[in-house]
Motif scaffolding. Structure first.
Motif, PDB file in Angstrom:
ATOM      1  N   ASP A 203       0.730  -1.644  -0.026  1.00 14.12           N
ATOM      2  CA  ASP A 203       0.363   0.356  -0.192  1.00 14.12           C
ATOM      3  C   ASP A 203       0.641   1.038  -0.173  1.00 14.12           C
ATOM      4  N   LYS A 204       0.636   1.530  -0.875  1.00 14.25           N
ATOM      5  CA  LYS A 204       1.905   3.152  -1.226  1.00 14.25           C
ATOM      6  C   LYS A 204       1.972   4.194  -0.365  1.00 14.25           C
ATOM      7  N   ALA A 205       0.189   4.477   0.529  1.00 13.03           N
ATOM      8  CA  ALA A 205      -0.559   5.547   0.732  1.00 13.03           C
ATOM      9  C   ALA A 205       0.109   5.297   1.656  1.00 13.03           C
ATOM     10  N   PHE A 206       0.069   4.016   2.661  1.00 18.37           N
ATOM     11  CA  PHE A 206       0.262   3.809   3.925  1.00 18.37           C
ATOM     12  C   PHE A 206       1.791   4.431   3.967  1.00 18.37           C
ATOM     13  N   GLU A 207       2.519   3.843   2.985  1.00 21.81           N
ATOM     14  CA  GLU A 207       3.950   3.596   3.175  1.00 21.81           C
ATOM     15  C   GLU A 207       4.513   5.781   2.990  1.00 21.81           C
ATOM     16  N   GLN A 208       3.977   6.075   2.364  1.00 18.70           N
ATOM     17  CA  GLN A 208       4.183   7.413   2.380  1.00 18.70           C
ATOM     18  C   GLN A 208       3.545   8.039   3.653  1.00 18.70           C
ATOM     19  N   ASP A 209       2.476   7.859   4.308  1.00 20.99           N
ATOM     20  CA  ASP A 209       2.399   8.080   5.693  1.00 20.99           C
ATOM     21  C   ASP A 209       3.465   8.020   7.022  1.00 20.99           C
ATOM     22  N   LEU A 210       4.364   6.486   6.171  1.00 16.42           N
ATOM     23  CA  LEU A 210       4.841   6.199   7.736  1.00 16.42           C
ATOM     24  C   LEU A 210       6.320   7.551   7.321  1.00 16.42           C
ATOM     25  N   ARG A 211       6.412   7.567   6.086  1.00 13.80           N
ATOM     26  CA  ARG A 211       7.635   8.156   5.300  1.00 13.80           C
ATOM     27  C   ARG A 211       7.692   9.252   5.806  1.00 13.80           C
ATOM     28  N   ASN A 212       6.089  10.591   6.099  1.00 14.38           N
ATOM     29  CA  ASN A 212       5.438  11.505   6.284  1.00 14.38           C
ATOM     30  C   ASN A 212       5.849  11.468   7.967  1.00 14.38           C
ATOM     31  N   LEU A 213       5.652  10.847   8.642  1.00 16.21           N
ATOM     32  CA  LEU A 213       5.576  10.496   9.760  1.00 16.21           C
ATOM     33  C   LEU A 213       7.202  10.744  10.495  1.00 16.21           C
ATOM     34  N   ARG A 214       7.413  10.188  10.120  1.00 13.15           N
ATOM     35  CA  ARG A 214       9.404  10.246  10.154  1.00 13.15           C
ATOM     36  C   ARG A 214      10.207  11.276   9.721  1.00 13.15           C
ATOM     37  N   GLU A 215       9.882  11.660   8.710  1.00  8.68           N
ATOM     38  CA  GLU A 215      10.438  13.289   8.498  1.00  8.68           C
ATOM     39  C   GLU A 215       9.789  14.228   8.793  1.00  8.68           C
ATOM     40  N   LYS A 216       8.162  14.563   9.831  1.00  9.01           N
ATOM     41  CA  LYS A 216       8.431  15.654  10.801  1.00  9.01           C
ATOM     42  C   LYS A 216       8.700  15.081  11.914  1.00  9.01           C
ATOM     43  N   LEU A 217       8.717  14.057  12.680  1.00  6.68           N
ATOM     44  CA  LEU A 217       9.951  14.046  13.714  1.00  6.68           C
ATOM     45  C   LEU A 217      10.914  14.228  14.034  1.00  6.68           C
ATOM     46  N   LEU A 218      11.181  13.936  12.455  1.00  9.86           N
ATOM     47  CA  LEU A 218      13.111  13.946  12.554  1.00  9.86           C
ATOM     48  C   LEU A 218      12.919  16.263  12.213  1.00  9.86           C
ATOM     49  N   ALA A 219      12.179  17.017  11.765  1.00  9.58           N
ATOM     50  CA  ALA A 219      12.127  18.125  11.827  1.00  9.58           C
ATOM     51  C   ALA A 219      11.857  18.283  12.688  1.00  9.58           C
ATOM     52  N   MET A 220      10.843  17.730  13.993  1.00 13.40           N
ATOM     53  CA  MET A 220      10.664  18.688  15.108  1.00 13.40           C
ATOM     54  C   MET A 220      12.045  18.295  15.575  1.00 13.40           C
ATOM     55  N   GLY A 221      12.687  17.272  15.486  1.00  8.73           N
ATOM     56  CA  GLY A 221      14.078  16.592  16.121  1.00  8.73           C
ATOM     57  C   GLY A 221      14.732  18.874  15.964  1.00  8.73           C
ATOM     58  N   ALA A 222      14.999  17.904  14.550  1.00  8.72           N
ATOM     59  CA  ALA A 222      15.757  19.450  14.547  1.00  8.72           C
ATOM     60  C   ALA A 222      15.662  20.660  14.677  1.00  8.72           C
ATOM     61  N   LYS A 223      14.465  21.134  15.153  1.00  6.21           N
ATOM     62  CA  LYS A 223      13.613  22.584  15.652  1.00  6.21           C
ATOM     63  C   LYS A 223      14.481  22.242  16.773  1.00  6.21           C
ATOM     64  N   VAL A 224      13.834  21.400  18.545  1.00  3.01           N
ATOM     65  CA  VAL A 224      14.369  21.727  19.041  1.00  3.01           C
ATOM     66  C   VAL A 224      15.662  21.509  19.637  1.00  3.01           C
ATOM     67  N   GLU A 225      16.755  20.434  18.516  1.00  2.00           N
ATOM     68  CA  GLU A 225      18.581  20.765  18.631  1.00  2.00           C
ATOM     69  C   GLU A 225      18.529  22.313  18.510  1.00  2.00           C
ATOM     70  N   THR A 226      17.832  22.984  17.794  1.00  3.83           N
ATOM     71  CA  THR A 226      18.267  24.402  17.527  1.00  3.83           C
ATOM     72  C   THR A 226      17.848  25.309  18.965  1.00  3.83           C
ATOM     73  N   LEU A 227      16.920  25.103  19.088  1.00  4.37           N
ATOM     74  CA  LEU A 227      16.528  26.020  20.581  1.00  4.37           C
ATOM     75  C   LEU A 227      17.550  25.546  21.514  1.00  4.37           C
ATOM     76  N   ILE A 228      18.381  24.329  21.780  1.00  3.80           N
ATOM     77  CA  ILE A 228      19.193  24.346  22.941  1.00  3.80           C
ATOM     78  C   ILE A 228      20.039  24.960  22.667  1.00  3.80           C
ATOM     79  N   ALA A 229      20.990  24.809  21.486  1.00  2.00           N
ATOM     80  CA  ALA A 229      21.711  26.086  21.178  1.00  2.00           C
ATOM     81  C   ALA A 229      21.753  27.243  21.400  1.00  2.00           C
ATOM     82  N   HIS A 230      20.402  27.948  20.362  1.00  2.00           N
ATOM     83  CA  HIS A 230      20.581  28.913  20.437  1.00  2.00           C
ATOM     84  C   HIS A 230      19.936  29.582  22.109  1.00  2.00           C
ATOM     85  N   SER A 231      19.140  28.738  22.508  1.00  2.00           N
ATOM     86  CA  SER A 231      18.695  29.521  24.078  1.00  2.00           C
ATOM     87  C   SER A 231      20.177  29.517  24.923  1.00  2.00           C
TER      88      SER A 231
END
Length: 227
Positions: free
Chosen positions: A7-35
């Protein structure tokens, strides 16, 4: 990390989930460094940017929660995919709290920037760097599905805790030497504690990765020993 789905739609959902978590993780890493930079460089404008940027972290939390609920409702995942999604739901909470802690550090920095520095902040940036590394390693372990990497985060927590204790004792000595140091030393203690708590949240993420990969819950080992 996961098997490829027919199911390609399912696989895309899982890929989106990982990408969004990585984006959120990158944001908080930046917040730690900047603060931390806002503190050490006495840059209150940067601290204000950290406070404002937390809104993006909160938005990503909502987006990820919505995506996880949609996958659960529409895809009815089983086994490893279900563990992936439930792990993501827990990880996103830890990442949001890390963002909040970075904001707390930035707010403390703005207060401290109004008064003369207590002492060179030598160990505090090192503590922040360790905390940031722990977050990054935990997220890398999640994306790669690597339990061994997650175990490295568990081992690294001892070093972070030891440095926090060293900073705490040094600040306590400043307070005992001169009562005029109490307010600034207390603020720095809170900052060090916030960084130590960030490390604890990274530890939570790593423990959930081990559960996701191996199906083994490694949280609260001392409590289980009492059973």
């Amino acid at each position: 990390m996961a098997a490829i789905h027919t199911d390609k739609a399912f696989e895309q959902d899982l890929r989106n989930l990982r990408e969004k978590l990585l984006a959120m993780g990158a944001k908080v890493e930046t917040l730690i460094a900047h603060s931390t930079r806002a503190l050490t460089e006495r840059d209150s404008a940067l601290a204000e940017q950290v406070v404002g940027a937390d809104r993006e972290v909160n938005r990503l939390e909502v987006d990820i929660d919505d995506l996880c609920r949609r996958i659960l409702a529409l895809r009815q995942p089983a086994a490893s995919d279900l563990r992936l999604i439930t792990t993501a739901l827990k990880i996103v909470t830890d990442l949001e709290r890390i963002g909040d802690l970075a904001v707390n550090i930035a707010e403390r920095a703005m207060d401290l920037n109004q008064v003369p520095p207590l002492a060179p902040y030598v160990d505090t940036p090192k503590l922040a760097e360790l905390a940031q590394q722990q977050v990054k390693k935990a997220l890398d372990a999640f994306v790669s599905g690597d339990a061994a990497k997650a175990e490295d985060v568990l081992k690294g927590d001892d070093l972070l805790d030891a440095l926090f204790l060293k900073i705490f004792n040094e600040l306590l000595a400043y307070m005992m030497e001169d009562s005029r140091n109490i307010r600034r030393a207390t603020a720095l203690m809170f900052i060090a504690k916030h960084l130590e708590r960030i490390g604890d949240h990274a530890l939570n993420v790593a423990e959930m990765v081990i559960y996701m990969v191996r199906g083994k819950d490694v949280r609260h080992p001392r409590s289980r020993d009492l059973e």
